[in-house]
Design an enzyme around this catalytic site. Structure first.
Site, PDB file in Angstrom:
ATOM      1  N   ASN A  97       0.825  -1.220   0.000  1.00 25.01           N
ATOM      2  CA  ASN A  97       0.000   0.000   0.000  1.00 25.01           C
ATOM      3  C   ASN A  97       0.857   1.267   0.000  1.00 25.01           C
ATOM      4  O   ASN A  97       0.373   2.347   0.280  1.00 25.01           O
ATOM      5  CB  ASN A  97      -0.943   0.002   1.206  1.00 25.01           C
ATOM      6  N   ASP A  98       2.175   1.135  -0.280  1.00 27.07           N
ATOM      7  CA  ASP A  98       3.123   2.234  -0.442  1.00 27.07           C
ATOM      8  C   ASP A  98       3.659   2.777   0.878  1.00 27.07           C
ATOM      9  O   ASP A  98       4.392   3.758   0.887  1.00 27.07           O
ATOM     10  CB  ASP A  98       2.523   3.388  -1.271  1.00 27.07           C
ATOM     11  N   HIS A 117      18.756  27.382   8.537  1.00 30.79           N
ATOM     12  CA  HIS A 117      18.403  28.559   7.748  1.00 30.79           C
ATOM     13  C   HIS A 117      18.318  29.810   8.611  1.00 30.79           C
ATOM     14  O   HIS A 117      18.667  30.906   8.166  1.00 30.79           O
ATOM     15  CB  HIS A 117      17.074  28.307   7.036  1.00 30.79           C
ATOM     16  N   ASP A 119      21.597  38.983   1.657  1.00 36.12           N
ATOM     17  CA  ASP A 119      20.583  39.752   2.382  1.00 36.12           C
ATOM     18  C   ASP A 119      21.084  40.053   3.783  1.00 36.12           C
ATOM     19  O   ASP A 119      22.085  39.497   4.245  1.00 36.12           O
ATOM     20  CB  ASP A 119      19.239  39.011   2.423  1.00 36.12           C
ATOM     21  N   LYS A 167      17.688  42.946   0.143  1.00 39.47           N
ATOM     22  CA  LYS A 167      16.827  42.040  -0.634  1.00 39.47           C
ATOM     23  C   LYS A 167      15.380  42.132  -0.199  1.00 39.47           C
ATOM     24  O   LYS A 167      15.084  42.255   0.992  1.00 39.47           O
ATOM     25  CB  LYS A 167      17.319  40.600  -0.473  1.00 39.47           C
ATOM     26  N   ARG A 207      11.906  39.774  -0.945  1.00 43.29           N
ATOM     27  CA  ARG A 207      11.410  38.548  -1.566  1.00 43.29           C
ATOM     28  C   ARG A 207       9.923  38.677  -1.860  1.00 43.29           C
ATOM     29  O   ARG A 207       9.130  39.042  -1.001  1.00 43.29           O
ATOM     30  CB  ARG A 207      11.659  37.332  -0.667  1.00 43.29           C
ATOM     31  N   ASP A 223      26.152  32.351   1.104  1.00 40.91           N
ATOM     32  CA  ASP A 223      24.784  32.124   1.562  1.00 40.91           C
ATOM     33  C   ASP A 223      24.744  30.802   2.311  1.00 40.91           C
ATOM     34  O   ASP A 223      25.663  29.981   2.202  1.00 40.91           O
ATOM     35  CB  ASP A 223      23.814  32.096   0.378  1.00 40.91           C
TER      36      ASP A 223
END
Length: 317
Positions: A37-38, A130, A169, A192, A194, A218
């Site tokens: 069923n994945d 990030h 940025d 910057k 976005r 970056d």
């Protein structure tokens, strides 16, 4: 001291092998299978009972598959009575979903952190999130590494007397400033704005770049739209040379090819936190290894030593 056991998911087994080689321990086998069923099923094929278990898995494409695989690995280790479970996540893609900047928007960075803890993770080892505050989404200890020393060791082969590190940025300017201090360079940043995930505008560059050797730094490069926009702005200011560097070279949607085709970009440098397919490599690409840094962090976690001391001591310089 508990024995150590290191397992890898299917996202980046080459990095896991390298970490284990530096640690001097075997990479324990993991079997990932799929029901009719994945649904995924994971089996850790080595003893985990009362051992210090490290699960290595960056969240890269297909991100959702690798995330569920990692959750199942955590659950398997917990069910096997692991003494402690540390998730080694060189790239946490959901860290980009870190703020409520639109109505009724999901906060994936926090949700996925909760899922990992619920699945059994007792500690997380991450690299260049990030946004640094993302580690606050986790309710368990997080060791947050960076690759600035590895990048600095690479760039020290060049004459850096007229070098400026440019952040695309202001949000990444602190990391760029730290990198600039490591190599004795000046720092600049783009202003910057976005508009969408792949549409940005850089109105100006704050800092001195005219007739200087520029390193664009970056945390990650995905589609490359920000870097290409920055290159257009830099060309107006007349730098002497341009190199591009990042920690996570995701290079989605042909980004590496587009950057390599920029005639004034001499070099594109990234680390191996994420795999870059061999058929996408170009002559301008340089991939640095963070395997030794991850291995040393794993060793220190296992031995109860300071991980922050990694940033106070020279490594490979």
């Amino acid at each position: 001291m508990r024995d150590i056991a290191v397992f890898s998911g299917s996202a980046h087994p080459e990095l896991a092998q390298e970490v284990c080689a530096h640690l001097g321990v075997p990479l324990s086998p993991t079997q990932v299978s799929r029901f009719a069923n994945d649904c995924l099923e994971v089996q850790l094929q080595a003893n985990c009972r009362e051992r210090d278990v490290f699960l290595i898995q960056p969240l890269v494409r297909p991100v959702q598959e690798h995330l569920v695989e990692l959750l199942l690995m955590c659950d398997a280790a917990r069910g096997a009575s692991a003494g402690r479970i540390t998730v080694v996540m060189p790239h946490y893609s959901y860290a980009r979903s870190d703020k409520k900047d639109a109505p009724r928007i999901s906060l994936g960075g926090r949700l996925v952190a909760d899922l990992l803890v619920a699945a059994g993770a007792g500690r997380v080892l991450a690299m260049t999130l990030h946004a640094p505050q993302v580690h606050g989404f986790f309710s368990v200890p997080v060791d947050h590494l960076h690759a600035l020393r590895e990048l600095a060791a690479h760039f020290r082969q060049y004459d850096l007397s007229r070098t400026t590190v440019v952040s695309p940025d202001l949000g990444n300017a602190k990391e760029a400033a730290a990198f600039a201090r490591l190599i004795g360079a000046q720092v600049a940043a783009g202003a910057k704005q976005r508009f969408a995930d792949d549409r940005v505008s850089i109105s100006s560059v704050i800092g001195d770049v005219a007739d200087r050797d520029v390193i664009v730094l970056d945390d990650e490069i995905a589609k490359g739209s920000t870097v290409i926009e920055l290159l257009e702005k830099l060309r107006e200011l007349g730098p002497r040379s341009i190199r591009v560097a990042c920690t996570h070279g995701l290079f989605a949607a042909g980004a590496l090819k587009r950057l390599s085709e920029q005639p004034d970009v001499l070099e594109i440098v990234c680390t191996n936190t994420v795999p870059v397919p061999l058929d996408e490599h170009t002559d301008k690409l340089r991939i640095l290894s963070i395997g030794p840094a991850l291995a040393e962090a794993v060793r220190r976690i296992h031995n109860g030593e300071s991980v922050s001391a990694l940033f106070e001591e020279p490594r490979g310089a």
